[in-house]
Write a protein that holds these residues in place. Sequence first.
Motif, PDB file in Angstrom:
ATOM      1  N   VAL A   1       0.987  -1.166   0.148  1.00  0.00           N
ATOM      2  CA  VAL A   1      -0.011   0.137  -0.209  1.00  0.00           C
ATOM      3  C   VAL A   1       1.077   0.986   0.229  1.00  0.00           C
ATOM      4  N   GLU A   2       0.567   2.043  -0.459  1.00  0.00           N
ATOM      5  CA  GLU A   2       1.164   3.985  -0.761  1.00  0.00           C
ATOM      6  C   GLU A   2       0.891   4.060   0.597  1.00  0.00           C
ATOM      7  N   ARG A   3       2.639   4.734   0.964  1.00  0.00           N
ATOM      8  CA  ARG A   3       2.817   5.432   2.745  1.00  0.00           C
ATOM      9  C   ARG A   3       1.455   5.894   2.780  1.00  0.00           C
ATOM     10  N   LYS A   4       1.530   7.451   1.800  1.00  0.00           N
ATOM     11  CA  LYS A   4       0.108   8.072   1.672  1.00  0.00           C
ATOM     12  C   LYS A   4      -1.143   7.709   2.776  1.00  0.00           C
ATOM     13  N   GLN A   5      -1.479   6.587   1.481  1.00  0.00           N
ATOM     14  CA  GLN A   5      -2.382   5.992   2.271  1.00  0.00           C
ATOM     15  C   GLN A   5      -2.867   5.593   3.466  1.00  0.00           C
ATOM     16  N   TYR A   6      -1.565   4.823   3.851  1.00  0.00           N
ATOM     17  CA  TYR A   6      -1.517   4.036   5.403  1.00  0.00           C
ATOM     18  C   TYR A   6      -1.987   5.107   6.411  1.00  0.00           C
ATOM     19  N   GLU A   7      -1.172   5.888   6.307  1.00  0.00           N
ATOM     20  CA  GLU A   7      -1.211   7.560   6.877  1.00  0.00           C
ATOM     21  C   GLU A   7      -2.896   7.828   7.041  1.00  0.00           C
ATOM     22  N   GLU A   8      -3.382   7.724   5.421  1.00  0.00           N
ATOM     23  CA  GLU A   8      -4.396   8.266   5.581  1.00  0.00           C
ATOM     24  C   GLU A   8      -5.872   8.192   6.272  1.00  0.00           C
ATOM     25  N   ILE A   9      -5.761   6.620   6.255  1.00  0.00           N
ATOM     26  CA  ILE A   9      -6.551   6.100   7.152  1.00  0.00           C
ATOM     27  C   ILE A   9      -6.075   5.287   9.334  1.00  0.00           C
ATOM     28  N   GLY A  10      -4.829   6.036   9.371  1.00  0.00           N
ATOM     29  CA  GLY A  10      -4.424   6.319  10.469  1.00  0.00           C
ATOM     30  C   GLY A  10      -4.025   4.833  10.744  1.00  0.00           C
ATOM     31  N   GLY A  11      -3.482   3.827   9.674  1.00  0.00           N
ATOM     32  CA  GLY A  11      -3.038   3.339   9.604  1.00  0.00           C
ATOM     33  C   GLY A  11      -3.913   1.391  10.233  1.00  0.00           C
ATOM     34  N   LEU A  12      -3.551   0.114  10.861  1.00  0.00           N
ATOM     35  CA  LEU A  12      -3.588  -0.308  11.594  1.00  0.00           C
ATOM     36  C   LEU A  12      -3.961  -0.253  13.152  1.00  0.00           C
ATOM     37  N   ASP A  13      -5.557  -0.417  12.818  1.00  0.00           N
ATOM     38  CA  ASP A  13      -6.606  -0.317  14.151  1.00  0.00           C
ATOM     39  C   ASP A  13      -6.295  -1.512  15.125  1.00  0.00           C
ATOM     40  N   GLU A  14      -5.019  -0.518  16.555  1.00  0.00           N
ATOM     41  CA  GLU A  14      -4.366  -1.709  17.414  1.00  0.00           C
ATOM     42  C   GLU A  14      -5.526  -2.081  18.420  1.00  0.00           C
ATOM     43  N   THR A  15      -6.657  -1.680  18.343  1.00  0.00           N
ATOM     44  CA  THR A  15      -7.934  -2.326  19.217  1.00  0.00           C
ATOM     45  C   THR A  15      -8.154  -3.502  18.584  1.00  0.00           C
ATOM     46  N   PHE A  16      -7.229  -4.525  17.348  1.00  0.00           N
ATOM     47  CA  PHE A  16      -7.348  -5.589  17.067  1.00  0.00           C
ATOM     48  C   PHE A  16      -5.798  -6.261  16.766  1.00  0.00           C
ATOM     49  N   SER A  17      -5.647  -6.778  18.284  1.00  0.00           N
ATOM     50  CA  SER A  17      -4.027  -6.913  18.692  1.00  0.00           C
ATOM     51  C   SER A  17      -3.603  -8.094  17.386  1.00  0.00           C
ATOM     52  N   VAL A  18      -4.761  -9.205  16.947  1.00  0.00           N
ATOM     53  CA  VAL A  18      -4.183 -10.218  16.340  1.00  0.00           C
ATOM     54  C   VAL A  18      -5.292 -10.967  15.676  1.00  0.00           C
ATOM     55  N   ALA A  19      -6.004 -10.605  15.402  1.00  0.00           N
ATOM     56  CA  ALA A  19      -7.197 -11.349  14.500  1.00  0.00           C
ATOM     57  C   ALA A  19      -7.613  -9.478  13.785  1.00  0.00           C
ATOM     58  N   PHE A  20      -8.006 -10.235  12.369  1.00  0.00           N
ATOM     59  CA  PHE A  20      -8.458  -8.983  11.616  1.00  0.00           C
ATOM     60  C   PHE A  20      -8.202  -7.861  11.806  1.00  0.00           C
ATOM     61  N   ASN A  21      -7.016  -7.487  11.501  1.00  0.00           N
ATOM     62  CA  ASN A  21      -6.488  -5.939  11.783  1.00  0.00           C
ATOM     63  C   ASN A  21      -6.481  -5.846  10.137  1.00  0.00           C
ATOM     64  N   ASP A  22      -5.875  -6.860   9.383  1.00  0.00           N
ATOM     65  CA  ASP A  22      -6.085  -6.762   7.905  1.00  0.00           C
ATOM     66  C   ASP A  22      -7.429  -6.595   7.100  1.00  0.00           C
ATOM     67  N   VAL A  23      -8.227  -6.720   7.589  1.00  0.00           N
ATOM     68  CA  VAL A  23      -9.737  -6.878   7.253  1.00  0.00           C
ATOM     69  C   VAL A  23     -10.121  -5.601   7.134  1.00  0.00           C
ATOM     70  N   ASP A  24      -9.889  -5.324   8.657  1.00  0.00           N
ATOM     71  CA  ASP A  24     -10.261  -3.629   8.967  1.00  0.00           C
ATOM     72  C   ASP A  24      -9.816  -2.989   8.442  1.00  0.00           C
ATOM     73  N   PHE A  25      -8.447  -2.839   7.849  1.00  0.00           N
ATOM     74  CA  PHE A  25      -7.829  -2.250   7.557  1.00  0.00           C
ATOM     75  C   PHE A  25      -7.887  -1.741   6.072  1.00  0.00           C
ATOM     76  N   CYS A  26      -8.109  -3.113   4.759  1.00  0.00           N
ATOM     77  CA  CYS A  26      -8.557  -2.780   3.799  1.00  0.00           C
ATOM     78  C   CYS A  26     -10.209  -2.358   3.534  1.00  0.00           C
ATOM     79  N   LEU A  27     -10.892  -2.576   5.175  1.00  0.00           N
ATOM     80  CA  LEU A  27     -12.328  -1.933   4.861  1.00  0.00           C
ATOM     81  C   LEU A  27     -12.191  -0.529   5.183  1.00  0.00           C
ATOM     82  N   LYS A  28     -11.265  -0.342   5.772  1.00  0.00           N
ATOM     83  CA  LYS A  28     -11.558   1.668   5.774  1.00  0.00           C
ATOM     84  C   LYS A  28     -10.361   2.274   4.960  1.00  0.00           C
ATOM     85  N   LEU A  29      -9.579   1.610   3.837  1.00  0.00           N
ATOM     86  CA  LEU A  29      -9.835   2.011   2.346  1.00  0.00           C
ATOM     87  C   LEU A  29     -10.332   1.835   1.440  1.00  0.00           C
TER      88      LEU A  29
END
Length: 653
Positions: free
Chosen positions: A555-583
């Motif tokens: 992913v482009e770095r500015k897009q990563y930062e635009e949506i706040g990166g990975l949500d740290e409340t998802f410590s193990v599971a679904f952080n990547d799916v959550d990240f993609c849904l935010k995108l």
Amino acid sequence: MDNQELQNDYKKLYEAEREKTEVLLSKIEESEKEIEELRFKLDRIKNSFAWKLSVPLRKGLHFYEKTRDRLTRYGSIPGLMRKVRSKIQERKNMKRHGTASFPTPEEAKSQRETVFEHKVKFSILVPLYNTPEKFLTDMLDSVKNQTYENWELCLADGSDHEHAYVGEICAKYKAEDSRIVYHVLDHNYGISGNTNECLKLASGDYIGLFDHDDILHPAALFEYAKAINETGADYIYCDEITFEGDSIDHMIVLHFKPDFAIDNLRGNNYICHFSAFSRELLDEAGVFRSAYDGSQDHDMILRLTAKARKVYHVPKALYYWRSHKASVAQDINAKTYAVDAAKRAVHDHILDVYGMDAKVESTRAFPTIFRIRYPLLEKPLISIVIPNKDHMEDLSRCVESIVSKSTYPNYEIIVVENNSETKEIFDYYKALEHNERIRVVKYEGDFNYSRINNFGVSFAGGKYVLLLNNDMKIITREWMEELLMYAQRPDVAAVGGKLYYADNSIQHAGIVIGLGAHRAAGHTHYKDDKMHLGYMGRLCYAQDVTAVTGACLLVERKQYEEIGGLDETFSVAFNDVDFCLKLRKAGYLNVFTPFCELFHYESKTRGMEEGEKLRRFQNEVALFQKKWRAELEAGDPYFNPNFSLDYSDYTIK
């Protein structure tokens, strides 16, 4: 000659030999892929009916191995039996989409009496050319039997004198129904020209494209009128069934499609039938172009959807595509020129949209299922972020495969060290210091996959960030190029590749939300063989997906930062799916490409977590379901609602 000159000569010699080695390695990789595809084709032959008929003893000889493999895949005899039962039930379910789905007399009466605010008039275009009598009458009857009655059927007949019955039949139907408009052409203008002649007869505000040898579901126009009134769509399409013989219930293929997906459409004309669109949209996009005859629909659909305000998919099988010896539905070789026309259509569309001179190539799945090679506009720095705790063997294998196989020249590796304890891993970190591309940064907090990756990204100097698990091994030498060619597009964010377990079964080929026992998210084509074509060839072309795994995600770095990166409340599971849904929520597409291949050595036999780990997983499932409730209730746009969410292999409900 002094020492400096000697060193320079050795350096030049080394570089020349290194380049030769790279070329040879690339050729070896291509040869290996060719061998693999030839083996796949051989397996197809061996699994054919004729082969099995000629060597019935082979079944007995391989019974044990097949049973063992299936038990391995499904876990147990009960698991295998459940899958067998589901397939039997699926065959029964298929029949629901044939004549059994036609409206009852009461339903038909209700549909005819429905009054819509916008009484859409459909002009259905059918270019005729030497149409067989049975096909012609079936087609005409299917339009006459529509429960929505504000239509006209525009027939332009380019048939030759030997097929004069075509005109006689059409004249008979026209005399019985004034909504049928028939015109004899002075000569055959070709498929595009004949369709444009049909268009000249049309007076409707929506245009429908209908082949002369196919059949419409009786409620097709009703469903389209309903969709237009409810959504304001200016382009509509539906699911379709391929049948053979005299009955639509003799089904060969049920094609349940995703909602609009532009990358799917470029890789494969999945929309195909039955397309209807507003007159205004057609006026903007332009008429059929004879330069694309054979794939004129693909060209037209690409142009229309590019300009459409609202593309709407009716997830019902409302079109029946007849397979016969002269049809593309049966054999693309019946119209070989269609392949070249489709390639030109996709190439020219991409050139118009992005200004990119992409290469369009046929794949092993089917001649009109395409691999698209976008040119790289630049070669920016890619920062590969790899979290790690101990696991020296996994990490060293991963890093070594990146360094030895990657052809992309501009990358850095950031290993995020997280509370390792073994001496061997720290010795390995020390050994990595000689490589200027690689840095090890230390994260000292408790394990939290999201936080560790966010920490690693904070050290990244690249324009693009590539999240990578430590238990990966590169297969495709141009893996970064394959990811970047999509990520560089302004409409794309996350891009993921095709991942295999060590036994060559599929671990990841895109993620569907709502899939699986917990109804949160799951991987499609899970545990299928790597050479499997996928549902309707989906494992053979790049496509839009809701999410891709964080095990390999660019992913482009500015897009990563635009949506706040990975949500740290998802410590193990679904952080990547959550990240993609935010995108996606931010307006971007996420893409899966099967042409970036890696091994993922995660244990596929690992059971459900227990104790505290299980409670943590359940909490994250609940958190994900709460956060994305609306999206889960709406369903994954790329996974047709006619598919069961209990299986990853596109089993029909």
